[in-house]
Structures are given as C-alpha cells and as structure tokens.
Scaffold this motif. Structure first.
Motif, mmCIF file in Angstrom:
data_model
loop_
_atom_site.group_PDB
_atom_site.id
_atom_site.type_symbol
_atom_site.label_atom_id
_atom_site.label_comp_id
_atom_site.label_asym_id
_atom_site.label_seq_id
_atom_site.Cartn_x
_atom_site.Cartn_y
_atom_site.Cartn_z
ATOM 1 N N VAL A 159 17.127 16.029 13.091
ATOM 2 C CA VAL A 159 16.077 16.563 12.213
ATOM 3 C C VAL A 159 16.664 16.951 10.857
ATOM 4 C CG1 VAL A 159 14.523 18.534 11.863
ATOM 5 C CG2 VAL A 159 14.562 17.346 14.073
ATOM 6 N N ASP A 160 17.776 17.661 10.889
ATOM 7 C CA ASP A 160 18.378 18.116 9.635
ATOM 8 C C ASP A 160 18.858 16.949 8.783
ATOM 9 O OD1 ASP A 160 17.839 20.714 10.359
ATOM 10 O OD2 ASP A 160 19.882 21.175 11.006
ATOM 11 N N ASP A 161 19.327 15.869 9.429
ATOM 12 C CA ASP A 161 19.731 14.683 8.671
ATOM 13 C C ASP A 161 18.537 14.067 7.948
ATOM 14 O OD1 ASP A 161 22.382 14.903 9.502
ATOM 15 O OD2 ASP A 161 22.133 13.510 11.173
ATOM 16 N N MET A 162 17.414 13.953 8.653
ATOM 17 C CA MET A 162 16.226 13.379 8.028
ATOM 18 C C MET A 162 15.729 14.282 6.897
ATOM 19 S SD MET A 162 12.777 11.955 9.860
ATOM 20 C CE MET A 162 11.719 10.786 8.974
ATOM 21 N N ALA A 163 15.731 15.582 7.130
ATOM 22 C CA ALA A 163 15.315 16.516 6.086
ATOM 23 C C ALA A 163 16.232 16.421 4.870
ATOM 24 C CB ALA A 163 15.299 17.945 6.631
ATOM 25 N N ALA A 164 17.527 16.249 5.108
ATOM 26 C CA ALA A 164 18.478 16.155 3.995
ATOM 27 C C ALA A 164 18.198 14.928 3.135
ATOM 28 C CB ALA A 164 19.903 16.115 4.536
ATOM 29 N N VAL A 165 17.845 13.812 3.771
ATOM 30 C CA VAL A 165 17.521 12.607 3.016
ATOM 31 C C VAL A 165 16.269 12.833 2.171
ATOM 32 C CG1 VAL A 165 16.793 10.195 3.199
ATOM 33 C CG2 VAL A 165 18.661 11.030 4.628
ATOM 34 N N LEU A 166 15.245 13.413 2.768
ATOM 35 C CA LEU A 166 14.002 13.655 2.018
ATOM 36 C C LEU A 166 14.223 14.654 0.891
ATOM 37 C CD1 LEU A 166 11.468 13.746 4.992
ATOM 38 C CD2 LEU A 166 11.835 11.882 3.366
ATOM 39 N N ASP A 167 15.009 15.690 1.150
ATOM 40 C CA ASP A 167 15.316 16.645 0.087
ATOM 41 C C ASP A 167 16.106 15.987 -1.040
ATOM 42 O OD1 ASP A 167 14.025 18.817 1.237
ATOM 43 O OD2 ASP A 167 15.831 19.573 2.238
ATOM 44 N N HIS A 168 17.058 15.142 -0.660
ATOM 45 C CA HIS A 168 17.863 14.437 -1.654
ATOM 46 C C HIS A 168 16.993 13.595 -2.576
ATOM 47 C CE1 HIS A 168 21.186 12.167 -3.374
ATOM 48 N NE2 HIS A 168 20.628 11.038 -2.977
ATOM 49 N N LEU A 169 15.911 13.050 -2.019
ATOM 50 C CA LEU A 169 15.005 12.207 -2.791
ATOM 51 C C LEU A 169 13.858 12.991 -3.428
ATOM 52 C CD1 LEU A 169 14.837 9.283 -0.202
ATOM 53 C CD2 LEU A 169 16.051 9.253 -2.395
ATOM 54 N N ASN A 170 13.898 14.328 -3.260
ATOM 55 C CA ASN A 170 12.871 15.214 -3.830
ATOM 56 C C ASN A 170 11.467 14.860 -3.347
ATOM 57 O OD1 ASN A 170 14.665 16.806 -5.510
ATOM 58 N ND2 ASN A 170 14.837 14.994 -6.821
ATOM 59 N N LEU A 171 11.360 14.582 -2.056
ATOM 60 C CA LEU A 171 10.082 14.208 -1.470
ATOM 61 C C LEU A 171 9.546 15.335 -0.595
ATOM 62 C CD1 LEU A 171 10.908 10.541 -0.404
ATOM 63 C CD2 LEU A 171 9.421 11.254 -2.285
ATOM 64 N N LYS A 172 8.246 15.538 -0.664
ATOM 65 C CA LYS A 172 7.544 16.466 0.219
ATOM 66 C C LYS A 172 6.221 15.824 0.610
ATOM 67 C CE LYS A 172 9.447 20.824 -1.579
ATOM 68 N NZ LYS A 172 10.227 21.126 -0.373
ATOM 69 N N ASN A 173 5.605 16.361 1.655
ATOM 70 C CA ASN A 173 4.275 15.904 2.077
ATOM 71 C C ASN A 173 4.230 14.403 2.287
ATOM 72 O OD1 ASN A 173 2.980 18.500 1.986
ATOM 73 N ND2 ASN A 173 3.058 18.351 -0.248
ATOM 74 N N LYS A 178 0.803 -1.219 0.000
ATOM 75 C CA LYS A 178 0.000 0.000 0.000
ATOM 76 C C LYS A 178 0.839 1.273 0.000
ATOM 77 C CE LYS A 178 -3.755 -2.147 2.696
ATOM 78 N NZ LYS A 178 -4.831 -2.031 1.702
ATOM 79 N N PHE A 179 2.097 1.191 0.464
ATOM 80 C CA PHE A 179 2.898 2.386 0.683
ATOM 81 C C PHE A 179 4.327 2.177 0.183
ATOM 82 C CE2 PHE A 179 -0.413 2.327 3.888
ATOM 83 C CZ PHE A 179 -0.906 3.625 3.838
ATOM 84 N N ALA A 180 5.029 3.287 0.000
ATOM 85 C CA ALA A 180 6.469 3.285 -0.217
ATOM 86 C C ALA A 180 7.136 3.830 1.048
ATOM 87 C CB ALA A 180 6.827 4.146 -1.426
ATOM 88 N N PHE A 181 8.448 3.613 1.179
ATOM 89 C CA PHE A 181 9.107 3.907 2.456
ATOM 90 C C PHE A 181 10.472 4.545 2.262
ATOM 91 C CE2 PHE A 181 6.362 0.249 2.841
ATOM 92 C CZ PHE A 181 5.600 0.553 3.961
ATOM 93 N N VAL A 182 10.811 5.423 3.198
ATOM 94 C CA VAL A 182 12.168 5.945 3.353
ATOM 95 C C VAL A 182 12.584 5.691 4.794
ATOM 96 C CG1 VAL A 182 13.666 7.971 3.278
ATOM 97 C CG2 VAL A 182 11.788 7.740 1.633
ATOM 98 N N LEU A 183 13.708 5.013 4.964
ATOM 99 C CA LEU A 183 14.233 4.714 6.288
ATOM 100 C C LEU A 183 15.668 5.215 6.349
ATOM 101 C CD1 LEU A 183 12.916 1.858 4.905
ATOM 102 C CD2 LEU A 183 12.719 1.331 7.331
ATOM 103 N N HIS A 184 16.135 5.583 7.529
ATOM 104 C CA HIS A 184 17.527 5.971 7.669
ATOM 105 C C HIS A 184 18.031 5.637 9.063
ATOM 106 C CE1 HIS A 184 15.822 9.444 9.765
ATOM 107 N NE2 HIS A 184 17.036 9.761 10.178
ATOM 108 N N ASP A 185 19.342 5.484 9.165
ATOM 109 C CA ASP A 185 19.989 5.335 10.465
ATOM 110 C C ASP A 185 20.354 6.719 10.980
ATOM 111 O OD1 ASP A 185 19.925 2.538 10.451
ATOM 112 O OD2 ASP A 185 21.885 2.373 9.476
ATOM 113 N N LYS A 186 19.880 7.058 12.173
ATOM 114 C CA LYS A 186 20.312 8.317 12.787
ATOM 115 C C LYS A 186 21.832 8.372 12.868
ATOM 116 C CE LYS A 186 18.418 7.586 16.717
ATOM 117 N NZ LYS A 186 17.876 6.269 16.324
ATOM 118 N N ARG A 187 22.375 9.574 12.849
ATOM 119 C CA ARG A 187 23.810 9.686 13.065
ATOM 120 C C ARG A 187 24.177 9.039 14.411
ATOM 121 N NH1 ARG A 187 25.946 15.441 12.998
ATOM 122 N NH2 ARG A 187 24.700 15.564 11.083
#
Length: 263
Positions: free
Chosen positions: A75-89, A48-57
């Motif tokens: 927070v900035d690390d997670m935002a950087a990953v989402l920005d890198h993937l061009n994801l919003k909302n 049903k969904f797609a996913f983005v996961l990351h390891d915290k620093r």
C-alpha cells in the motif's frame, strides 16, 4: 523506464497519458504478475483515461526489499508513486492482491481514492494454513512446482492450450518472479483482513470477477460486494482469475459504464 526510490525499495512504474488531463486510473496487479497484465485494458481505454501502473515490490522490475511483507508495505509503495506524481482522487483498480492493496490504500490514504474497482479479490483471501503450505512448497521446490495448479485457477481450459502464445507468456511471467517476492507477498495476503474496513468504504465501488475464477470465486467476491455499501457486482463470462488477460473485451465492457460515471 521510471523508477521511484521509497524508504525501503525501488519501485518500477509507468505512466500513460497524464499530460492529457484525462481521468486517472491507477492499476495494481496480482500475485506472480507484473504491470503488463493491464496492456490490453489500457489499449482499449486509452482514448478516455490516463493510467499509472507499477510493479509491486518483489515483482517485475521493482526491488525485493525486506520480505516477508505486510499488505501495507505494498500500500505504501503505491501511495508513494501517486504522491510522487502529485495525484489525488484517482480511480484505483486492483486485481487479486491488487484488490487488497486498493482496499488498504483507501483505508490508509482516502485522499488518493475517488472510486474503487475490486477485481477478483476479497476482504480476506484464503486461510493461514493454505498460504503457509504454499510458501513452504515454493521455498522447497520453486514456483515452477506449482505452475499447473496456479494456472488452473488463473485461466479457463480453453485458454490453457499449447498453441496459445499469451498463455505461454503468462507461465513465463509467473515462474520468473523472484521466490522472495512471491513468498513475501503470499505472507502479506495471508495476514490481510479488510472485513471490518469494507463496511466503511464510502466511494463508488465495483466488484468484478471471472465466472470461473478458481482463486477468488464469484461467491467470495459477491460477499465482498455485500459488505461495501451501495457497491456494484459484475461477473465476466468464460474467464478465470485474470479476466483482463483472458477476456479483455468483456472485462473492459463490464468496467466502462462504471468508470465513465466516476470520471
């Protein structure tokens, strides 16, 4: 494996199903764990969904960086990953400190957040004295010295048995985290306080907690829900602090109606 170099660390991340165009859930894991705690949740929701996961620093395969941290380093690390993937909302689901990261992400980058799942977390977790004592104990004696009391908060007694291979694996995951990363994130939790910000959350929000959570008990998570306008609150039966590992079926069942409404 995927890695992103930010201004101050290299962050390990994983994507699943982004090419399908399905609604995206970004997952942030707890203190002393890595992105693998979400494996069973992803397996159950993956159609049903797609996913983005990351390891915290300081955790998993990500850099330690410059510890101690503030919550906004995470927070900035997670935002950087989402920005890198061009994801919003995206739907942001955070567990424990991951829930603090989710709240911070909404505070700093509301353009990235469509809805929030705040799992086994709070607007403020613990006291300065508690976190300073934990940091001192671990710096003196290592993470393993606190393995038993930590596991007592993470999982219920029926899960903490010698024949449970998943439990043994979770113990391994905790003690193999870096001391700097663990203590650095303890400092981030100690200093994070989203009490005032919670009342300004204006996206759909689900607060969920294991009914036997020893780290962020149900009353504390309900207090967070009470601060957030029109939020929802759900308890997971027979689960401690990490219900996505201990009770993945019940956890997904609790999240799915909310996730489908927000998709």
């Amino acid at each position: 494996m995927n890695f992103l170099k930010t201004a101050s660390a290299v962050i390990h991340y994983r994507t699943i199903g982004l090419e399908t165009g399905k609604p995206v859930i970004a997952l942030a894991n707890s203190l002393g764990t890595d992105l693998r705690i979400w494996d069973e949740v992803v397996a159950r929701l993956g159609d049903k969904f797609a996913f983005v996961l990351h390891d915290k620093r300081g955790h998993g395969l990500s850099d330690v960086g410059n510890a101690p941290y503030s919550i906004f380093d995470h927070v900035d690390d997670m935002a950087a990953v989402l920005d890198h993937l061009n994801l919003k909302n995206v739907i942001v689901c955070g567990l424990s400190v991951g829930g603090l990261i989710a709240q911070g992400l909404y505070t700093r980058r509301p353009d990235l957040v469509k809805a929030l799942v705040l799992s086994d977390t709070a607007h403020k977790i613990g006291s300065d004295e508690m976190w300073n004592a934990r940091i001192s104990a671990i710096q003196a004696n290592g993470i393993g010295s606190l393995l038993e009391p930590i596991m007592e908060r993470w999982f219920t007694p029926p899960f903490r048995t010698s024949d449970n291979a998943v439990y043994a694996g979770c113990c391994n995951m905790l003690v193999r985290q870096t001391l700097e990363g663990y203590c650095g994130t303890c400092a981030a939790i100690r200093d994070a306080d989203f009490t005032a910000d919670a009342a300004r959350i204006a996206v759909p929000t689900l607060c969920v907690v294991g009914d036997q959570d020893g780290s962020t008990p149900p009353a504390l998570v309900r207090a967070l829900a009470d601060l957030i306008p029109e939020s929802e609150f759900v308890e997971i039966e027979n689960a401690g602090h990490i219900p996505c590992v201990e009770q993945p079926d019940a956890y997904v069942a609790a999240l799915l109606p909310f996730l489908e409404r927000c998709a």
